[in-house]
Design a protein around this motif. Structure first.
Motif, PDB file in Angstrom:
ATOM      1  N   ILE A 114       0.842  -1.207   0.000  1.00  9.91           N
ATOM      2  CA  ILE A 114       0.000   0.000   0.000  1.00  9.91           C
ATOM      3  C   ILE A 114       0.873   1.251   0.000  1.00  9.91           C
ATOM      4  N   ILE A 115       1.921   1.257   0.833  1.00  9.71           N
ATOM      5  CA  ILE A 115       2.799   2.432   0.901  1.00  9.71           C
ATOM      6  C   ILE A 115       3.537   2.645  -0.416  1.00  9.71           C
ATOM      7  N   VAL A 116       4.088   1.554  -0.955  1.00 10.64           N
ATOM      8  CA  VAL A 116       4.818   1.677  -2.216  1.00 10.64           C
ATOM      9  C   VAL A 116       3.874   2.114  -3.340  1.00 10.64           C
ATOM     10  N   GLY A 117       2.687   1.528  -3.385  1.00 10.24           N
ATOM     11  CA  GLY A 117       1.715   1.915  -4.412  1.00 10.24           C
ATOM     12  C   GLY A 117       1.282   3.353  -4.251  1.00 10.24           C
ATOM     13  N   GLY A 118       1.034   3.766  -3.001  1.00 15.20           N
ATOM     14  CA  GLY A 118       0.655   5.155  -2.753  1.00 15.20           C
ATOM     15  C   GLY A 118       1.748   6.119  -3.149  1.00 15.20           C
ATOM     16  N   ALA A 119       2.996   5.762  -2.832  1.00  9.20           N
ATOM     17  CA  ALA A 119       4.116   6.622  -3.211  1.00  9.20           C
ATOM     18  C   ALA A 119       4.233   6.703  -4.736  1.00  9.20           C
ATOM     19  N   GLY A 120       4.023   5.575  -5.400  1.00  7.96           N
ATOM     20  CA  GLY A 120       4.093   5.570  -6.869  1.00  7.96           C
ATOM     21  C   GLY A 120       3.003   6.409  -7.492  1.00  7.96           C
ATOM     22  N   ILE A 121       1.799   6.285  -6.971  1.00 10.93           N
ATOM     23  CA  ILE A 121       0.687   7.080  -7.512  1.00 10.93           C
ATOM     24  C   ILE A 121       0.921   8.568  -7.249  1.00 10.93           C
ATOM     25  N   THR A 122       1.385   8.875  -6.029  1.00 10.71           N
ATOM     26  CA  THR A 122       1.664  10.279  -5.701  1.00 10.71           C
ATOM     27  C   THR A 122       2.746  10.845  -6.606  1.00 10.71           C
ATOM     28  N   THR A 123       3.800  10.077  -6.821  1.00 11.42           N
ATOM     29  CA  THR A 123       4.885  10.530  -7.692  1.00 11.42           C
ATOM     30  C   THR A 123       4.376  10.762  -9.112  1.00 11.42           C
TER      31      THR A 123
END
Length: 153
Positions: free
Chosen positions: A103-112
């Motif tokens: 979830i954190i990695v996906g959220g960071a990717g989407i935010t980026t």
């Protein structure tokens, strides 16, 4: 007596495997332990039950070993459910950690990806990205304050 005890010790593990119900296996091991305790008491000295009567040392030692082995098997019967429960807890925690990580990695990717998209958009419109973010923050603050206002009814 020695023959009987060594037979029990050798066949104990094989017999426990043959039981389909755990209660029957535990009852069998307890009976063997009880028999070994009786044999040990018969071979022990009256004054000091922890020492064998002269000439019966081997029977005493065999009975003592059978008691220890039975205790070991009974302890293993007790530990098995605890071990399985601990194993489930560890796998549950592992799945939780992996889930949160994704979830954190996906959220960071989407935010980026969103931030890069906004920067590219502002550069295409020839607007400063900083002024765009400041104006977006001001719009967000105004809309939040507008939604929090009280109606005068």
């Amino acid at each position: 007596m020695t023959e009987r005890m060594s037979e029990k010790t050798r066949a104990l593990e094989e017999l426990c495997r043959g039981f389909r119900e755990k209660k029957k296996a535990i009852a069998f091991v307890n009976k063997l332990k009880y028999d070994a305790l009786i044999d040990k008491r018969a071979c022990g000295q009256v004054d000091n039950p922890f020492k064998a009567v002269p000439g019966m040392e081997e029977e005493f030692k065999e009975a003592d070993n059978t008691i220890r082995y039975c205790d070991y098997i009974l302890k293993e019967f007790e530990k098995k459910p605890k071990r399985e429960r601990r194993k489930k807890e560890v796998t549950h925690v592992g799945y939780g950690v992996a889930n949160r990580f994704l979830i954190i990695v996906g959220g960071a990717g989407i935010t980026t990806a969103t931030v890069l998209g906004i920067i590219v958009f502002t550069l295409l419109l020839k607007i400063s990205p900083l002024s765009f973010f400041i104006s977006a923050a001001m719009v967000a603050i105004v809309t939040e304050l507008w939604s929090q206002r009280r109606s005068r009814k």
